[in-house]
Design a protein around this motif. Structure first.
Motif, PDB file in Angstrom:
ATOM      1  N   LEU A 234       0.807  -1.229   0.000  1.00  0.00           N
ATOM      2  CA  LEU A 234       0.000   0.000   0.000  1.00  0.00           C
ATOM      3  C   LEU A 234       0.838   1.278   0.000  1.00  0.00           C
ATOM      4  O   LEU A 234       0.289   2.378   0.033  1.00  0.00           O
ATOM      5  N   ILE A 235       2.161   1.152  -0.025  1.00  0.00           N
ATOM      6  CA  ILE A 235       3.032   2.328  -0.102  1.00  0.00           C
ATOM      7  C   ILE A 235       3.471   2.480  -1.556  1.00  0.00           C
ATOM      8  O   ILE A 235       4.018   1.548  -2.141  1.00  0.00           O
ATOM      9  N   CYS A 236       3.216   3.642  -2.121  1.00  0.00           N
ATOM     10  CA  CYS A 236       3.508   3.878  -3.537  1.00  0.00           C
ATOM     11  C   CYS A 236       4.624   4.917  -3.678  1.00  0.00           C
ATOM     12  O   CYS A 236       4.655   5.908  -2.937  1.00  0.00           O
ATOM     13  N   LEU A 237       5.497   4.679  -4.622  1.00  0.00           N
ATOM     14  CA  LEU A 237       6.578   5.608  -4.924  1.00  0.00           C
ATOM     15  C   LEU A 237       6.552   5.921  -6.410  1.00  0.00           C
ATOM     16  O   LEU A 237       6.489   5.017  -7.244  1.00  0.00           O
ATOM     17  N   ASP A 238       6.582   7.198  -6.743  1.00  0.00           N
ATOM     18  CA  ASP A 238       6.742   7.589  -8.130  1.00  0.00           C
ATOM     19  C   ASP A 238       7.590   8.848  -8.181  1.00  0.00           C
ATOM     20  O   ASP A 238       8.003   9.380  -7.163  1.00  0.00           O
ATOM     21  N   GLY A 239       7.875   9.305  -9.382  1.00  0.00           N
ATOM     22  CA  GLY A 239       8.730  10.467  -9.544  1.00  0.00           C
ATOM     23  C   GLY A 239       9.756  10.235 -10.625  1.00  0.00           C
ATOM     24  O   GLY A 239       9.580   9.382 -11.511  1.00  0.00           O
ATOM     25  N   HIS A 240      10.850  10.968 -10.560  1.00  0.00           N
ATOM     26  CA  HIS A 240      11.909  10.881 -11.558  1.00  0.00           C
ATOM     27  C   HIS A 240      13.268  11.012 -10.878  1.00  0.00           C
ATOM     28  O   HIS A 240      13.422  11.757  -9.904  1.00  0.00           O
ATOM     29  N   ALA A 241      14.237  10.266 -11.405  1.00  0.00           N
ATOM     30  CA  ALA A 241      15.610  10.301 -10.886  1.00  0.00           C
ATOM     31  C   ALA A 241      16.555  10.513 -12.056  1.00  0.00           C
ATOM     32  O   ALA A 241      16.420   9.880 -13.102  1.00  0.00           O
ATOM     33  N   GLY A 242      17.514  11.413 -11.872  1.00  0.00           N
ATOM     34  CA  GLY A 242      18.460  11.711 -12.931  1.00  0.00           C
ATOM     35  C   GLY A 242      19.477  10.604 -13.117  1.00  0.00           C
ATOM     36  O   GLY A 242      19.791   9.852 -12.183  1.00  0.00           O
ATOM     37  N   LEU A 243      19.988  10.485 -14.333  1.00  0.00           N
ATOM     38  CA  LEU A 243      21.084   9.558 -14.583  1.00  0.00           C
ATOM     39  C   LEU A 243      22.286   9.940 -13.720  1.00  0.00           C
ATOM     40  O   LEU A 243      22.467  11.116 -13.388  1.00  0.00           O
ATOM     41  N   PRO A 244      23.110   8.972 -13.343  1.00  0.00           N
ATOM     42  CA  PRO A 244      24.254   9.298 -12.483  1.00  0.00           C
ATOM     43  C   PRO A 244      25.182  10.351 -13.064  1.00  0.00           C
ATOM     44  O   PRO A 244      25.786  11.132 -12.322  1.00  0.00           O
ATOM     45  N   THR A 245      25.302  10.395 -14.387  1.00  0.00           N
ATOM     46  CA  THR A 245      26.201  11.377 -14.988  1.00  0.00           C
ATOM     47  C   THR A 245      25.656  12.791 -14.910  1.00  0.00           C
ATOM     48  O   THR A 245      26.387  13.748 -15.172  1.00  0.00           O
ATOM     49  N   LEU A 246      24.393  12.959 -14.561  1.00  0.00           N
ATOM     50  CA  LEU A 246      23.819  14.287 -14.335  1.00  0.00           C
ATOM     51  C   LEU A 246      23.779  14.497 -12.831  1.00  0.00           C
ATOM     52  O   LEU A 246      22.815  14.147 -12.162  1.00  0.00           O
ATOM     53  N   ASN A 247      24.846  15.036 -12.282  1.00  0.00           N
ATOM     54  CA  ASN A 247      24.944  15.161 -10.827  1.00  0.00           C
ATOM     55  C   ASN A 247      25.382  16.557 -10.431  1.00  0.00           C
ATOM     56  O   ASN A 247      25.761  17.366 -11.277  1.00  0.00           O
ATOM     57  N   ARG A 248      25.342  16.837  -9.157  1.00  0.00           N
ATOM     58  CA  ARG A 248      25.675  18.158  -8.638  1.00  0.00           C
ATOM     59  C   ARG A 248      26.603  18.026  -7.430  1.00  0.00           C
ATOM     60  O   ARG A 248      26.754  16.952  -6.852  1.00  0.00           O
ATOM     61  N   GLY A 249      27.188  19.135  -7.027  1.00  0.00           N
ATOM     62  CA  GLY A 249      28.135  19.129  -5.917  1.00  0.00           C
ATOM     63  C   GLY A 249      27.489  19.140  -4.556  1.00  0.00           C
ATOM     64  O   GLY A 249      28.156  18.926  -3.543  1.00  0.00           O
ATOM     65  N   THR A 250      26.184  19.411  -4.474  1.00  0.00           N
ATOM     66  CA  THR A 250      25.451  19.394  -3.206  1.00  0.00           C
ATOM     67  C   THR A 250      24.154  18.615  -3.391  1.00  0.00           C
ATOM     68  O   THR A 250      23.766  18.271  -4.513  1.00  0.00           O
TER      69      THR A 250
END
Length: 650
Positions: A234-250
């Motif tokens: 009954l717990i649902c997760l959705d959304g979007h995650a960036g590829l590892p090569t698209l990353n940031r310093g924080t």
């Protein structure tokens, strides 16, 4: 002795304001959440002096009549609880403290008109003193004006930051709410300057949400985001995650929501880090926007006055769901790499302006070859190729997957056999396991590519043409050009092999003809020897050789000939970074990554055309091969249209 006395109502409200309204952004959050709960489709926020002199929030929600308006500014009065329990909270606000708390430390005026009413009503609260309701002019909905915030508690003003910093905090708060509610329009102005305006997104579901995320997190994120969708108990997760090569310093670009609430939950932030742990360098952070929907009875949103934290009844279930969903999506991405590299630290904005990267698959965005899934001809898109390769490796032959293609995938995934002398047999044809041997010893002198094989060119990473600076592989595809970093790519391939062997029966070890002695400081040598049984499972056979020395008898067979001294010293540094009480298995990814780096094809080594093509084919069937173990891209592409634009042909 002093006697206990009841504090006056105005002082109680000011104390509550210290918990709920710590800065202008907190006041905006409370007022906008009220507007969302009121069913608004358009919310406008105006600031003056960064929120010090003015905060005005207008919405087109259901509005209030005079009776509701009088109760709204009283403490602990709310329309958001159906009964007297706090078990199931289905709204963003429920404490009934926001409006009276804000009114206690500012000059507050609320104007509201319920749909169908002849006129609006308004009420004013100044320093906690409530006025009378009176008729007013106004459209359907509610407008809340907060002037001279903290004038009644001047000490609080000393802790506010600059006008610009407070405005940025308000903008961040409003953007987070806008992500969670793409069906609502949001706008923010500061004085006469409009900071942003998001119209309600057309459509429903993931498409509308991604469109809103693109406006807030940037087009690069939308183009390089993986859709996340999972459900468990009954717990649902959705959304979007960036590829590892698209990353940031924080970690500022990690947005987490629970039942529509933006939260800064350490559990969830740690889970995201764990999911990307062997795909990113330690000082880089992924970009994600994850939305968790949990039954109200399984989450407590009442643990923080500002509702910035939540508590789950079953945190391990939530943790497992998020990690599993992220890792599954990243694995399904196969060899895909980000199309925009500005956040990786390699290309700056100026360079990106001169390098119009095309689709990371080597195909124009949204296109595919349109042919059956067949690794022998290169047909099918990258997701189909990757899925087919995994099925072939598992012994499941999909329809129209050629026997030759299945054989190549199966041969790649099969563990190396070991002969009677303890030596592993050769790797996939064209890929030499000896990264340190000179070209003459390998019998593979550099050769011209000659005519390009059309079947190879149809593969997602194309047919190898040449080697640039003994570091980069240039390959031609049907739709453009691919450039591969040979060391970064092979490092990922070796690493994934080691992980697979570790999950099965351990990494085979190859004994050294002459054991090698490595000198270390005494503490580092002792730490390594204590870990000898665990290292043996990874194919590294070591033993103590007196104070401050380690004898290396065998190395992982996957690495071939390797610089044992360099490997041992790097492992000693790696082990020294974490506590002795931590099992080496808990740091498996870091240790395997260090070994893989020593066993990969180095920059500066000349490769033959067959070796380059073999590397490209293995990348196409290897998970996460779009980035090395440190999160850097292993390949980039230029589609044909981009090349033509560079030369003015378009």
């Amino acid at each position: 002795m002093s006697q206990i006395r009841r504090l006056p109502e105005t002082l109680v409200n000011r104390i509550a304001a210290g918990e709920v309204v710590e800065r202008p952004a907190a006041a905006v959050k409370e007022l906008v959440e009220n507007a969302i709960d009121a069913g608004a489709t358009q919310i406008e926020v105006a600031l003056g002096g960064g929120g010090r002199s003015l905060i005005a929030v207008s919405d087109d929600g259901i509005g209030m009549d005079g009776e509701d308006l009088e109760l709204a500014v009283d403490r602990h009065a709310t329309s958001k609880l159906a009964d007297d329990t706090l078990v199931e909270i289905d709204t963003l606000g429920f404490r009934g403290e926001a409006l009276p708390s804000i009114g206690a430390v500012s000059r507050l005026k609320i104007t509201s008109r319920r749909k169908g009413a002849d006129a609006a009503v308004e009420i004013a609260v100044e320093g906690g003193l409530k006025g009378q309701t009176r008729p007013a002019a106004g459209p359907v909905g509610t407008r809340v004006e907060v002037r001279d915030l903290f004038y009644a508690t001047p000490a609080r003003l000393k802790f506010l930051k600059s006008e610009r910093a407070e405005t940025q905090a308000v903008a961040d708060t409003l953007r987070r709410l806008a992500m969670a509610y793409p069906e609502i329009g949001f706008s923010l102005t500061d004085g006469e300057r409009r900071i942003f305006a998001f119209r309600p997104e057309a459509g429903l579901g993931a498409a509308a949400r991604l469109a809103r995320l693109a406006r807030i997190m940037g087009r690069d994120f939308a183009e390089n985001a993986l859709e996340i969708e999972a459900e468990r108990d009954l717990i649902c997760l959705d959304g979007h995650a960036g590829l590892p090569t698209l990353n940031r310093g924080t970690a500022q670009h990690q947005y987490l929501f629970v039942n529509g609430r933006p939260v800064r939950d350490r559990l969830m932030q740690g889970v995201v880090r764990a999911a990307y742990q062997d795909l990113l360098a330690r000082d880089r952070h992924p970009m994600v926007a994850l939305f968790l929907t949990v039954p109200s009875a399984l989450v407590d949103v009442n643990v923080h006055p500002a509702k910035a934290e939540v508590r789950f009844r079953e945190p391990q279930l939530v943790r497992g769901l998020i990690i599993g969903a992220l890792r599954h999506a990243l694995a399904e991405a196969g060899h895909r790499a980000a199309t925009a590299l500005g956040g990786i630290g390699g290309l700056g904005t100026a360079n990106r302006a001169n390098l119009p990267f095309g689709s990371s698959t080597g195909l124009p965005t949204g296109s595919s070859t349109g042919s059956p899934t067949d690794l022998s001809t290169g047909g099918g898109d990258q997701a189909s190729l990757w899925a087919a390769a995994r099925q072939a490796a598992a012994g499941i032959l999909p329809p129209r997957l050629s026997t030759a293609a299945a054989g190549r995938a199966t041969a790649f995934w099969a563990p190396p056999s070991v002969d009677d002398q303890g030596l592993a047999d050769p790797p996939t044809p064209g890929m030499d396991r000896d990264p340190l041997a000179p070209p003459a010893a390998r019998g593979a002198a550099p050769a011209a590519a000659g005519p390009v094989d059309a079947t190879l060119r149809a593969h997602p990473l194309g047919a190898a043409l040449a080697q640039l600076h003994d570091t980069y592989i240039l390959a031609e595809t049907d739709h453009g050009l691919v450039v591969v970093d040979q060391h970064a790519a092979h490092e990922r391939l070796v690493y994934e092999r080691m992980k697979r062997h570790m999950a099965e029966a351990g990494v085979p070890s190859q004994g050294l003809l002459l054991p090698e002695v490595v000198d270390l400081d005494e503490a580092a040598a002792d730490a390594l020897v204590r870990r000898a049984p665990e290292l043996a499972r990874m194919g590294l056979d070591i033993e103590a050789f007196g104070p401050g020395a380690v004898l290396v008898r065998g190395v992982p067979a996957l690495l071939g000939r390797v610089d044992a001294r360099g490997l041992i010293r790097d492992l000693a540094d790696e082990i020294a970074e974490y506590d002795d009480a931590l099992a080496l298995a808990d740091r498996l990814e870091a240790v395997c990554s260090t070994m893989a780096c020593h066993g990969s094809v180095r920059a500066g080594r000349t490769l033959s055309v067959p070796e380059m093509n073999a590397l490209l084919r293995e990348m196409e069937i290897t998970p996460h091969s779009g980035q090395c173990n440190h999160g850097r891209p292993t390949w980039v592409s230029l589609d044909r249209g981009a090349i033509e634009r560079l030369f003015g042909r378009r």
